[in-house]
Write an enzyme that holds these catalytic residues in place. Structure first.
Site, short mmCIF file in Angstrom:
data_model
loop_
_atom_site.label_atom_id
_atom_site.label_comp_id
_atom_site.label_asym_id
_atom_site.label_seq_id
_atom_site.Cartn_x
_atom_site.Cartn_y
_atom_site.Cartn_z
CG HIS A 1 9.64 4.73 -1.31
ND1 HIS A 1 8.38 5.10 -1.70
CD2 HIS A 1 9.67 4.88 0.05
CE1 HIS A 1 7.68 5.46 -0.63
NE2 HIS A 1 8.42 5.33 0.43
CD GLN B 1 10.48 8.91 0.37
OE1 GLN B 1 11.46 9.53 0.74
NE2 GLN B 1 9.57 8.46 1.22
N GLY C 1 3.21 5.69 0.74
CA GLY C 1 4.03 6.03 1.89
C GLY C 1 3.41 7.09 2.78
CG MET D 1 -2.72 3.30 3.24
SD MET D 1 -3.81 2.56 1.99
CE MET D 1 -2.64 2.21 0.67
CB VAL D 2 1.27 0.02 7.33
CG1 VAL D 2 2.23 -1.04 7.86
CG2 VAL D 2 2.03 1.01 6.45
CB CYS E 1 8.92 3.08 3.54
SG CYS E 1 8.38 4.79 3.49
#
Lengths: 349, 349, 349, 349
Positions: free
Chosen positions: C242, C176, C180, C14-15, C150
């Site tokens: 978040h 959150q 994440g 994802m990142v 994060c």
């Protein structure tokens, strides 16, 4: 009467958990074995399920302490309820049948085999006539019976009372719940604020299983029903309960009132007194915006098929919505009801 | 060239907000008036919208300071984009047309009137031929044109390129987004973990608007297309983007490749250079699980119709999924594109 | 100026996807390498990502055709952005630093090591003074810098302008987003209609990283800030963004207006012109019900921290809500901004 | 014993429905009256509730046929359970009390009045000592008692067993369910993929009601507890069940084991045998990621407060999570339990 000992194959999965939940305090059956993959085997069920038990009722006391076994014959039970992954269910279920167990399976592997009953008690109880064929063909002491896929079952229950009107064509679009994909199943990021208009293999299952279920038993095989079936299958953001929009062609064109009445009165097993039988097999809702999964999936303890919006279809003549719980009547409850029917019919001794 | 002044009727609602968002920096149009209900009138738009602006982009600077007017002629603009509630849209839009305004309406009230164009530029631009009829019939200086309902528009865009193959039958099941119900719209408790298999009046709209849109202009009226249409409409837990499962009968039976090609190449307005025209009118996705609202609704700035899963239908021959943004191409963007076409055709001077 | 070549370690997650998205058309950096696990290596990135690319923008053209490499030195790039799983990030990042690469890491592994900068450019740019210490300690040609977790990053950005008022105590409760947890991350069945009041290791990260970030550089190490920090971390049903409820004790007791002003004016890097710098570092919303993840996470292209509800806290004196995008400013964007700062400071040549 | 006749004021709302559901088959009480707004009055309850009944159990047979009355004295009942909107509850409840009814109210209007008990039976049963004061002050035949707001009640139940340890400071951050906002309540577009970090008036209620509930009865009034309370209140995407993150200072510093034990053993009404009393008032979960609303809100039929994650807080000493059903123990169930206590104490004859 002593209860019949039953085991659960795939006892840690979503459907396995439902088996255990539904069999708690069952009047005829008692869970004596839970079996799962090698890495769970040897541990207590309660221990294996820490953080994995996903139902809101607790693990029944009697099952908590059971030691998880591997999925291989040798279990101390008469019936094996199977919700094994399709990747492994085939040979395991056969091994159990060969070894003399009655296998009531929710897995897809043997559903379409000619000598295996694909069974919904209210729909095609007579297909149990395949059992002697199966035993002879395979030389098995035991046997395998199967229940249909979770979206097919509610569809076919709603269709069965319409067969007398000459059902010839059918289009169904499903909106299926997340629990149908098992656990962990669908990632939350894939379904939050989304619809996924595809479920691998699902449309084929609906299109083929329906024909077998509604087919006629002819000595040693089932002659598929002559119905044209088309399915669109979608995953939606609902935890439990498949909703299906159905259009049908009924050659006799009976009118809306007759269609409604046929569904409402449908209850062919009423006299049998099977423990998991719903008192109303099909519930017809009159409100314009029902059935809805959140409101209706738990009717009759999740064993009902709930129909609504029976109306005219410009294309095929009639349309309606059917909804039902996918892991109860659509999976574990279906397999249990199948086993209850077999008990009643003297097929499990 | 000076920009044409436009006003928004129903400027505080969900679609009204989209109008304002989409018209920011429009090369041809400039929002000079925002009109809404009496209780908002007289206040600055920015003030009225405190806590009510629901889009993630800010209110455009030029609109923030506009004073909200009542929805009555007298506004300083040439075009009135309307997203008024159907309860009040009828007489208001007529008053504007009578007073000489060009009304481009997203409301359902006039869509099915014989002398009002129900328009999708790529589909039936020639229906603008109804405008002289309308002016003559009604004695209006101005005029009303309408765009179809949010689920119909994406369906019909996908169907238009198939018309050459002899489209004769059609069944569509929609899974519609929450923004289609406006604001406050659907209560969260009604849709969390749920599907509502009913949207008031929606199936009728799809079944009638489709035929007018695909119909032929015959002098002073539209001859509806000869297609059998059946619709099932559902509300699902999605913010924006309607997903629709479609089965069609194409008499010429062109094959899947031809169907795909016809959709991909569909772009009849390419030469016109309308500012809101998508560069691809229909995007055909090849991935097995697309289109999806979350992933695809914003393609071409929300002006594309996104098709996927083109495959054979056992019942009608072909089936596919179409998805599109319901408040952009399905509402505000549609009305703006209609006005752009009218500009290009010299109908707005 | 030629662009600096950069590689992405963990490019399929994802990142990793966010890195690729944010680096498209970056004025200083050019993605020349994508690296991932062995089983992806050797294939084209576009091929590997079929069905796995989760962002709504397309894979940038220049990256589609890159061949995925293994995560080992030898990549043709100067900077390695890392979003590797913590299970493997440690030795891999060290190998890259040893081999001379500048590693800008989003992984947690090296964050708390004494000679590794844990960096937010606007907060503690001076901690880059650890780089010579690190190089000397480790004998590396290259270096490792890290960005915080994060939820910590948005908290600390909001706190930094309050440090002048004598921040001494702090309690934060986070809500959150699902992204994440990566992909597939949180199963949908676990979060639909639910809150999970636990995220493994998260509270510890917030409680320790905050002190390092707000600490003072003392020659060869960072002296942690003297602040008492307590964190409650929760997972909620939100895709991105978040939200954090914060109570703080400020010994100088400056009053609400001063607190607000300090946050609004906070922009210590304004003069540097870093490409990914938000024009407003902290946006203070005045509406009573903001910030909200859906409405505010994308402000400043996801690089802002958005604060609201600044008010008195009966316990600690001040309370407020801070929200920010967790995979942009909270992960990939953070690491990119860190690298931009290093470029500007002449640390990457 | 004949059952005591009870009426529901505000019988059509979310909490009104819960009253009716929870009172079905109640051993002591029988619903004989349902009252609501003028526009519902005169119709049968079943008719009024078409499309508005939001619970998954059916309307009890005995209530379906009741004719809805207006909310004014004259109802044939002894106890009036009120869940009226705060806008109108004040004078109506007073009129009932004056007319001799026992009003057990879930509305906020009278909660903080000095001579009105704000009651949780397990927490402050002795506050019923205000009833004679109230009757004398007001010259009423009847009386009003109230239950706290839905987030306060679970918090205070969890805190009560900690009072012996010298509770002096408290910070709570809530994540509250949608049903707390009534129906239609929160629009779906506002909460899908979102958190709203604000609930009007809620933080004030938590901060004041807590002190009254934990205060000591001193002759004719309640001396508020000397505790510093700070609350952050949020709305999250959950249907039922408020989750609250709590940090507390306990002057005696008893250790985690003692805190846990005090909560687990808390059951001061055990001997009274009140029908709606949970057998476990506080359930302490040991799993690291519990309690969760979906999994735990229905424990003890929604009457339990479920605590988990009892651990050290760097700021205040102890922190934990408490969760409970907001419309059962947090509203209708609370008012019913209050009435049961009054019955047992002889206050309703």
């Amino acid at each position: 009467m002593d209860k019949v000992k039953v085991g659960i194959l795939g006892a840690t999965g979503m459907v396995g958990q439902r088996f255990i939940q539904l069999l708690a305090n069952h009047p005829w059956f008692e869970v004596t074995e839970v079996a799962a993959s090698e890495r769970s085997a040897g541990k207590k069920y309660s221990e294996v399920m820490e953080g994995r038990w996903k139902l809101t009722t607790d693990i029944p006391e009697g099952v908590r302490k059971l030691v998880v076994k591997e999925c291989a014959p040798g279990l101390d039970c008469r019936i094996a309820f199977s919700s094994l992954d399709a990747e492994i269910a085939g040979p395991i279920e056969q091994a159990f049948a060969k070894a003399g167990y009655v296998v009531s399976s929710n897995s897809r592997n043997h559903r379409m085999e000619p000598d295996v009953p694909l069974l919904i008690p209210e729909v095609n109880a007579e297909h149990l006539g395949l059992i002697p064929v199966q035993k002879k063909n395979r030389g098995w002491q035991g046997m395998i019976i199967t229940n249909p896929n979770c979206s097919t079952i509610h569809l076919v229950i709603a269709l069965k009372p319409l067969m007398r009107f000459g059902l010839s064509k059918l289009l169904v679009t499903t909106m299926q719940a997340l629990s149908g994909a098992g656990y962990p199943g669908v990632p939350s990021l894939d379904i939050l604020d989304n619809v996924v208009p595809f479920i691998g293999g699902e449309e084929e299952k609906v299109q083929t299983e329906t024909l077998k279920l509604l087919g006629a038993l002819a000595k040693d095989r089932v002659v598929p029903a002559q119905i044209v079936v088309s399915a669109h299958c979608n995953r939606v953001h609902v935890s439990d309960g498949h909703t299906e929009c159905v259009s049908v062609k009924l050659d006799a064109n009976p009118g809306l009132a007759e269609v409604t009445k046929a569904m409402q009165e449908f209850n062919p097993l009423k006299q049998l007194g099977l423990p998991s039988s719903p008192s109303r097999v099909i519930i017809v809702k009159q409100e314009p915006n029902r059935p809805q999964p959140k409101m209706d999936r738990d009717l009759e303890h999740g064993m009902a098929s709930v129909v609504g919006r029976i109306r005219e279809c410009p294309l095929l003549g009639y349309k309606f919505v059917v909804l039902g719980h996918n892991t109860i009547r659509g999976a574990a409850g279906a397999a249990i009801l199948n086993a209850e029917l077999m008990m009643k019919k003297g097929l499990i001794s």
